[in-house]
Scaffold this motif. Structure first.
Motif, mmCIF file in Angstrom:
data_model
loop_
_atom_site.group_PDB
_atom_site.id
_atom_site.type_symbol
_atom_site.label_atom_id
_atom_site.label_comp_id
_atom_site.label_asym_id
_atom_site.label_seq_id
_atom_site.Cartn_x
_atom_site.Cartn_y
_atom_site.Cartn_z
ATOM 1 N N VAL A 1 0.844 -1.193 0.000
ATOM 2 C CA VAL A 1 0.000 0.000 0.000
ATOM 3 C C VAL A 1 0.881 1.246 0.000
ATOM 4 N N GLY A 2 0.577 2.182 -0.889
ATOM 5 C CA GLY A 2 1.332 3.423 -0.978
ATOM 6 C C GLY A 2 2.381 3.430 -2.076
ATOM 7 N N ASP A 3 2.684 2.280 -2.669
ATOM 8 C CA ASP A 3 3.668 2.232 -3.756
ATOM 9 C C ASP A 3 3.108 2.894 -5.001
ATOM 10 N N ARG A 4 3.988 3.560 -5.751
ATOM 11 C CA ARG A 4 3.625 4.100 -7.064
ATOM 12 C C ARG A 4 3.949 3.029 -8.095
ATOM 13 N N VAL A 5 2.988 2.667 -8.948
ATOM 14 C CA VAL A 5 3.190 1.607 -9.923
ATOM 15 C C VAL A 5 2.737 2.054 -11.306
ATOM 16 N N ILE A 6 3.269 1.385 -12.310
ATOM 17 C CA ILE A 6 2.830 1.575 -13.686
ATOM 18 C C ILE A 6 2.089 0.306 -14.078
ATOM 19 N N ILE A 7 0.844 0.472 -14.568
ATOM 20 C CA ILE A 7 0.048 -0.672 -14.981
ATOM 21 C C ILE A 7 -0.209 -0.593 -16.480
ATOM 22 N N SER A 8 -0.432 -1.758 -17.093
ATOM 23 C CA SER A 8 -0.664 -1.836 -18.526
ATOM 24 C C SER A 8 -1.843 -2.763 -18.777
ATOM 25 N N TRP B 1 -5.762 -5.588 -16.067
ATOM 26 C CA TRP B 1 -4.528 -4.809 -16.008
ATOM 27 C C TRP B 1 -3.461 -5.635 -15.312
ATOM 28 N N LYS B 2 -2.202 -5.348 -15.599
ATOM 29 C CA LYS B 2 -1.106 -6.007 -14.891
ATOM 30 C C LYS B 2 -0.062 -4.971 -14.508
ATOM 31 N N VAL B 3 0.636 -5.241 -13.408
ATOM 32 C CA VAL B 3 1.667 -4.326 -12.911
ATOM 33 C C VAL B 3 2.920 -4.526 -13.749
ATOM 34 N N ILE B 4 3.427 -3.437 -14.310
ATOM 35 C CA ILE B 4 4.623 -3.481 -15.142
ATOM 36 C C ILE B 4 5.863 -3.143 -14.303
ATOM 37 N N GLU B 5 5.745 -2.073 -13.515
ATOM 38 C CA GLU B 5 6.921 -1.567 -12.790
ATOM 39 C C GLU B 5 6.480 -0.934 -11.483
ATOM 40 N N ILE B 6 7.328 -1.091 -10.458
ATOM 41 C CA ILE B 6 7.076 -0.482 -9.154
ATOM 42 C C ILE B 6 8.038 0.676 -8.977
#
Length: 97
Positions: free
Chosen positions: A72-79, A90-95
């Motif tokens: 919780v609180g992490d910034r992520v890039i989703i695609s 959607w899936k998490v690409i990068e944290i």
């Protein structure tokens, strides 16, 4: 001549459908209670078409996290990806912490 233009536009649509553009969004993790799933909140700033006032639009997406590494609180890039479940596309690409 118009028929040729229509045929060209159909051909370009077919080419685009073979190579879809994957949408990527950046947001913060709101919940990580589900197994291999995180809820990501994405904030977009929009402008009202008539009044020109800027307002904030928040959207929540369920994203697939294979390793359960997001907190919780992490910034992520989703695609976008294929549908994994009823609500999870959607899936998490990068944290980015």
């Amino acid at each position: 001549m118009e028929k040729n233009k229509k045929n060209l536009s159909v051909q370009t649509e077919e080419k685009n459908s073979k190579n879809p553009i994957l949408v990527k969004k950046m947001g913060s993790v709101v919940s990580d209670k589900n197994n291999k799933t995180v809820v990501v909140e994405v904030v977009d700033m929009k402008t009202h078409p008539v009044y020109k006032k800027k307002y904030r639009k928040t959207s929540r997406y369920k994203a697939h996290d294979e390793k359960n590494s997001c907190k919780v609180g992490d910034r992520v890039i989703i695609s976008q990806c294929r549908p994994i479940s009823k609500e999870k596309t959607w899936k998490v690409i990068e944290i980015k912490k």
